[in-house]
Scaffold this active site. Structure first.
Site, mmCIF file in Angstrom:
data_model
loop_
_atom_site.group_PDB
_atom_site.id
_atom_site.type_symbol
_atom_site.label_atom_id
_atom_site.label_comp_id
_atom_site.label_asym_id
_atom_site.label_seq_id
_atom_site.Cartn_x
_atom_site.Cartn_y
_atom_site.Cartn_z
ATOM 1 C CE LYS A 55 -4.017 -2.268 2.074
ATOM 2 N NZ LYS A 55 -4.460 -2.829 3.178
ATOM 3 C CD GLN A 99 -3.796 -4.531 6.664
ATOM 4 O OE1 GLN A 99 -3.619 -3.309 5.700
ATOM 5 N NE2 GLN A 99 -4.392 -5.538 6.268
ATOM 6 C CG ASP A 122 -9.850 -0.366 4.832
ATOM 7 O OD1 ASP A 122 -9.782 -0.620 3.767
ATOM 8 O OD2 ASP A 122 -9.271 -0.791 5.753
#
Ligand SMILES: NC(=O)c1ccc[n+]([C@@H]2O[C@H](COP(=O)([O-])OP(=O)(O)OC[C@H]3O[C@@H](n4cnc5c(N)ncnc54)[C@H](OP(=O)(O)O)[C@@H]3O)[C@@H](O)[C@H]2O)c1
Length: 295
Positions: A55, A99, A122
């Site tokens: 990422k 995460q 997200d």
């Protein structure tokens, strides 16, 4: 192998990243700062470390100011939420991603709710999940939508065309990360959607009815060729590590690829299908979040 079209996720992701790069450059010129993304990694889960590394690297190439924040495995929930609150207040930060999975002492739900919904790249905050569920008759392009499901939709549209109205779709899996949001996106695109899961009776029969199959179960090769309707479009979200014949491990999807490709009209490979789209959609979401906040 038959003539199923192989859906090239790497090419689609490269095209999306190039689009983001151009638009991020224009944003930076307008505002004197790049879209800013912060990825929080708690502890040292090896797969998570690999994901966050990709990422951060991909962000730089797309003109996004992506930085990794590493926190110790034993951090307390309150301390993690305080870090998130500081990022919520930081005007150089437009997107925040925590995460998953988080260590056992931390309540993941509370942490996701601590992220400012405007910075929730997200798309897992209940407000954004609710907005997605409430979308009817098209989707607001400013909405922050979960990345893997959005990647599935982009691949579907590249394969079947923009208009998916009336298509009969089966989503295999009902997680909050993939199954439910992809079902909501298909519904917003006017598909007729069935959601199947571990208690579904006769999965094969459900699959055979579908023109579009999205497999997100986390079971290597579970969807067999004879479960598919001839000509179906198959999007395989699964990432499963299995032992290969040579003793080395390799990644496979939730669909038995070789036999499915004999029957399907089009199919995503694993790797090289949905996976690359997830990170590209994260960068796209960071750009959307930055624009929503400043424009
Ligand atoms: N490509 C990417 O970037 C990406 C991103 C995220 C996830 N993934 C992969 O996608 C897969 C799914 O991820 P997830 O987070 O959604 O997984 P998850 O939270 O474990 O959910 C799996 C879903 O599959 C269902 N299921 C499990 N076994 C089943 C069976 N035998 N028959 C029918 N349904 C079954 C479960 O049903 P119940 O609800 O009834 O338990 C659940 O709804 C994993 O392989 C994951 O690694 C890939």
């Amino acid at each position: 192998m038959s003539g199923a079209r192989i859906i090239d996720g790497r090419a689609a992701a490269a095209a999306l990243r190039a689009e983001v790069r151009d638009e991020a450059a224009a944003f930076t010129a307008r505002h004197g700062m790049a879209p800013g993304l912060r990825v929080i990694l708690v502890g040292d889960h090896p797969a998570s470390r690999a994901y966050v590394g990709t990422k951060a690297r991909t962000a730089a190439a797309a003109g996004v100011d992506g930085r990794l924040i590493e926190l110790p495995e034993d951090i307390g929930e309150a301390a993690l939420i305080e870090r998130i609150a500081a990022l919520n207040r930081d005007p150089a930060v437009h997107g925040i991603l925590v995460q998953l999975p988080l260590p056992a002492q931390i309540d993941g739900g509370r942490v996701l709710e601590a992220i400012d919904p405007a910075k929730d790249v997200d798309g897992f905050h209940p407000l954004n999940a609710g907005r997605l569920s409430a979308a009817s008759g098209g989707l607001d392009p400013r909405l922050l939508v979960p990345c893997t499901p959005m990647g599935c939709m982009i691949l579907l549209r590249r394969t079947l065309g923009e208009d998916l109205a009336g298509r009969r779709a089966l989503v295999l899996g009902r997680s909050n990360i993939v199954g439910k949001p992809v079902a909501m996106l298909l519904l917003a695109a006017h598909c007729t959607v069935t959601i199947a899961h571990s208690r579904t009776v006769d999965l094969a029969a459900e699959c055979r009815r579908a023109e579009i199959v999205i497999a997100a179960v986390g079971r290597a090769g579970m969807v067999r060729g004879d479960w598919l309707r001839p000509g179906a479009t198959v999007i395989d979200v699964g990432i499963n590590r299995v032992a290969g014949a040579d003793g080395k491990s390799r990644l496979v999807g939730d669909v038995a690829f070789e036999e499915a490709a004999e029957v399907a009209g089009a199919i995503t490979p694993v790797p090289g299908g949905v996976g690359p789209m997830t990170v590209a959609c994260l960068l796209r979401n960071t750009l959307i979040a930055a624009r929503n906040q400043l424009e």
